[in-house]
Write an enzyme that holds these catalytic residues in place. Structure first.
Site, PDB file in Angstrom:
ATOM      1  N   HIS A 158       0.837  -1.199   0.000  1.00 13.81           N
ATOM      2  CA  HIS A 158       0.000   0.000   0.000  1.00 13.81           C
ATOM      3  C   HIS A 158       0.870   1.246   0.000  1.00 13.81           C
ATOM      4  CE1 HIS A 158      -3.197  -2.801   1.229  1.00 13.81           C
ATOM      5  NE2 HIS A 158      -4.011  -1.914   0.721  1.00 13.81           N
ATOM      6  N   LYS A 162      -0.683   5.004   4.429  1.00 16.52           N
ATOM      7  CA  LYS A 162      -1.594   4.109   5.129  1.00 16.52           C
ATOM      8  C   LYS A 162      -1.199   3.956   6.582  1.00 16.52           C
ATOM      9  CE  LYS A 162      -3.838  -0.420   4.885  1.00 16.52           C
ATOM     10  NZ  LYS A 162      -5.191   0.186   5.110  1.00 16.52           N
TER      11      LYS A 162
HETATM   12  N1  LIG Z   1     -13.136  -1.201   2.372  1.00 14.74           N
HETATM   13  C1  LIG Z   1     -12.466  -0.709   1.334  1.00 14.74           C
HETATM   14  O1  LIG Z   1     -12.726  -1.074   0.150  1.00 14.74           O
HETATM   15  C2  LIG Z   1     -11.406   0.305   1.552  1.00 14.74           C
HETATM   16  C3  LIG Z   1     -11.145   0.742   2.814  1.00 14.74           C
HETATM   17  N2  LIG Z   1     -10.232   1.725   3.030  1.00 14.74           N
HETATM   18  C4  LIG Z   1     -10.089   2.209   4.397  1.00 14.74           C
HETATM   19  O2  LIG Z   1     -10.756   3.458   4.494  1.00 14.74           O
HETATM   20  C5  LIG Z   1     -10.130   4.243   5.501  1.00 14.74           C
HETATM   21  C6  LIG Z   1      -9.806   5.609   4.937  1.00 14.74           C
HETATM   22  O3  LIG Z   1      -8.797   5.467   3.982  1.00 14.74           O
HETATM   23  P1  LIG Z   1      -8.208   6.812   3.308  1.00 14.74           P
HETATM   24  O4  LIG Z   1      -9.313   7.579   2.671  1.00 14.74           O
HETATM   25  O5  LIG Z   1      -7.025   6.436   2.497  1.00 14.74           O
HETATM   26  O6  LIG Z   1      -7.704   7.601   4.599  1.00 14.74           O
HETATM   27  P2  LIG Z   1      -7.628   9.174   4.831  1.00 14.74           P
HETATM   28  O7  LIG Z   1      -6.854   9.392   6.089  1.00 14.74           O
HETATM   29  O8  LIG Z   1      -7.213   9.852   3.575  1.00 14.74           O
HETATM   30  O9  LIG Z   1      -9.155   9.587   5.076  1.00 14.74           O
HETATM   31  C7  LIG Z   1      -9.785   9.405   6.317  1.00 14.74           C
HETATM   32  C8  LIG Z   1     -10.664  10.623   6.533  1.00 14.74           C
HETATM   33  O10 LIG Z   1     -11.482  10.416   7.681  1.00 14.74           O
HETATM   34  C9  LIG Z   1     -11.415  11.607   8.452  1.00 14.74           C
HETATM   35  N3  LIG Z   1     -11.745  11.365   9.852  1.00 14.74           N
HETATM   36  C10 LIG Z   1     -10.916  11.118  10.878  1.00 14.74           C
HETATM   37  N4  LIG Z   1     -11.612  11.009  12.013  1.00 14.74           N
HETATM   38  C11 LIG Z   1     -12.914  11.200  11.676  1.00 14.74           C
HETATM   39  C12 LIG Z   1     -14.136  11.237  12.414  1.00 14.74           C
HETATM   40  N5  LIG Z   1     -14.137  11.074  13.742  1.00 14.74           N
HETATM   41  N6  LIG Z   1     -15.284  11.460  11.736  1.00 14.74           N
HETATM   42  C13 LIG Z   1     -15.278  11.660  10.406  1.00 14.74           C
HETATM   43  N7  LIG Z   1     -14.150  11.650   9.641  1.00 14.74           N
HETATM   44  C14 LIG Z   1     -12.996  11.423  10.290  1.00 14.74           C
HETATM   45  C15 LIG Z   1     -10.021  12.101   8.267  1.00 14.74           C
HETATM   46  O11 LIG Z   1      -9.935  13.461   8.650  1.00 14.74           O
HETATM   47  P3  LIG Z   1      -8.545  13.965   9.251  1.00 14.74           P
HETATM   48  O12 LIG Z   1      -7.570  13.878   8.138  1.00 14.74           O
HETATM   49  O13 LIG Z   1      -8.843  15.371   9.676  1.00 14.74           O
HETATM   50  O14 LIG Z   1      -8.217  13.063  10.406  1.00 14.74           O
HETATM   51  C16 LIG Z   1      -9.827  11.877   6.784  1.00 14.74           C
HETATM   52  O15 LIG Z   1     -10.292  12.966   6.036  1.00 14.74           O
HETATM   53  C17 LIG Z   1      -8.924   3.444   5.973  1.00 14.74           C
HETATM   54  O16 LIG Z   1      -9.270   2.726   7.130  1.00 14.74           O
HETATM   55  C18 LIG Z   1      -8.684   2.485   4.825  1.00 14.74           C
HETATM   56  O17 LIG Z   1      -8.041   1.281   5.236  1.00 14.74           O
HETATM   57  C19 LIG Z   1      -9.554   2.329   1.998  1.00 14.74           C
HETATM   58  C20 LIG Z   1      -9.783   1.925   0.717  1.00 14.74           C
HETATM   59  C21 LIG Z   1     -10.698   0.841   0.395  1.00 14.74           C
HETATM   60  O1  LIG Z   2      -5.772   2.088   3.095  1.00 15.30           O
HETATM   61  C1  LIG Z   2      -6.006   1.736   1.901  1.00 15.30           C
HETATM   62  O2  LIG Z   2      -5.680   2.384   0.892  1.00 15.30           O
HETATM   63  C2  LIG Z   2      -6.749   0.462   1.729  1.00 15.30           C
HETATM   64  N1  LIG Z   2      -7.180  -0.137   2.808  1.00 15.30           N
HETATM   65  C3  LIG Z   2      -8.039  -1.267   2.829  1.00 15.30           C
HETATM   66  C4  LIG Z   2      -7.438  -2.355   3.710  1.00 15.30           C
HETATM   67  O3  LIG Z   2      -6.840  -1.983   4.761  1.00 15.30           O
HETATM   68  O4  LIG Z   2      -7.613  -3.539   3.363  1.00 15.30           O
HETATM   69  C5  LIG Z   2      -8.497  -1.720   1.461  1.00 15.30           C
HETATM   70  C6  LIG Z   2      -7.537  -1.461   0.341  1.00 15.30           C
HETATM   71  O5  LIG Z   2      -6.525  -2.426   0.363  1.00 15.30           O
HETATM   72  C7  LIG Z   2      -6.987  -0.068   0.354  1.00 15.30           C
END
Ligand SMILES: NC(=O)C1=CN([C@@H]2O[C@H](COP(=O)(O)OP(=O)(O)OC[C@H]3O[C@@H](n4cnc5c(N)ncnc54)[C@H](OP(=O)(O)O)[C@@H]3O)[C@@H](O)[C@H]2O)C=CC1
Ligand SMILES: O=C(O)C1=N[C@H](C(=O)O)C[C@H](O)C1
Length: 267
Positions: A158, A162
């Protein structure tokens, strides 16, 4: 239009949340109804479309859900998911929960929301990854009694940003493999002199490099041959497409826990 599904996105300012805003905006069946962030987010008060790079769409990023939505998609952090899961459970709003890195206690608390509302909690929303989960289960089932034994390792790659490791997807692959093959130990990396590898182990290895949006390889190592099954994302939109499909699916369901296999027709 009146028949558009109103979508709320939690984590609207994040890497994934921004893509959700864009692809919801581009989907004629959906309309962004709310964009949520933490109460200390630097993007509070900004337009979700502008934050996502597509110009203003008339949805302000807020820390509290004040508008009516038909479903919420969460790509935030554990604290954010915990908050929104409580809201969805109380207000019976379907929830697509994508955030990973939860503790077992947090996961169990999120799952209780399915008692009052439709819920999907999935570490990966991609069609290719969820199909690969099916393929890995088949491979594990077929190999579990191989005479020379099978060593299974999970390698995930990743982007450098992350925060959690190994990925939720890698951990779920491990759950599937252990369910089929019976491994009891999940170990993360190796160093020093661990000695010969016990057969009861699954090893996990997390690479963090550049802007990799997600790649998983499952290694089935045998005496004389190896099977590597690999799935890799090209863009984050592969996850968002699945999340939007999940949102549309949950909007037609009653309270309960559903899976991406239900959504993607992989059962
Ligand atoms: N299931 C799936 O298919 C996938 C899952 N994921 C998961 O999604 C999550 C987010 O990934 P990613 O977008 O890269 O991460 P980012 O850190 O870019 O985005 C997370 C966002 O959530 C915000 N946040 C933090 N705390 C809160 C809260 N209490 N309430 C609302 N928003 C909040 C953050 O704000 P701030 O920056 O101000 O803290 C940030 O803007 C990770 O856990 C990742 O593993 C990712 C891709 C695919
Ligand atoms: O953080 C990410 O980017 C992603 N997180 C998810 C995970 O923790 O499995 C899904 C995907 O791999 C991307």
């Amino acid at each position: 239009m009146g028949d558009q599904l109103l979508v709320g996105v939690n984590g609207a300012g994040g890497r994934m949340g921004q893509r959700v805003a864009v692809l919801v905006y581009q989907d004629q069946d959906l309309k962004l109804g709310a964009a949520l962030e933490s109460d200390n987010s630097p993007v509070l008060g900004k337009d979700a479309g502008e934050v996502a790079g597509i110009g203003p769409i008339g949805v302000e990023i807020q820390s509290e859900l004040t508008d009516r939505v038909d479903v919420i998609i969460d790509f935030s952090l554990p604290a954010g998911l915990m908050k929104v899961a409580g809201i969805c459970a109380e207000r019976q709003i379907p929830l697509v929960a994508a955030t990973t890195g939860l503790t077992p206690e947090q996961r169990n608390e999120v799952l209780t929301a399915s008692q009052t509302t439709p819920l999907i909690l999935a570490p990966n929303m991609s069609l290719a990854v969820n199909l690969m989960m099916k393929l890995v289960r088949e491979a594990a089932h077929s190999l579990k009694n191989s005479p020379g034994g099978v060593d299974v390792e999970v390698i995930e790659r990743h982007h450098r940003f992350k925060e959690d490791a190994p990925s939720g997807t890698a951990l779920h692959f491990g759950e599937i493999i252990a369910d089929e093959m019976g491994q009891t130990e999940h170990i993360h990396g190796r160093h020093g002199r661990p000695g010969p590898r016990p057969t009861c182990e699954i090893g996990y290895h997390a690479l963090r490099t550049g802007d990799n949006v997600g790649e998983h390889t499952i290694v089935f190592g045998m005496m004389g041959e190896t099977i590597d099954l690999t799935v890799r994302g090209h863009t984050r939109d592969s996850y968002v497409y699945g999340a939007l499909a999940a949102a549309k699916y949950l909007a037609t369901q009653g309270a309960g826990l559903y899976t991406m296999a239900d959504v993607l027709g992989l059962n």
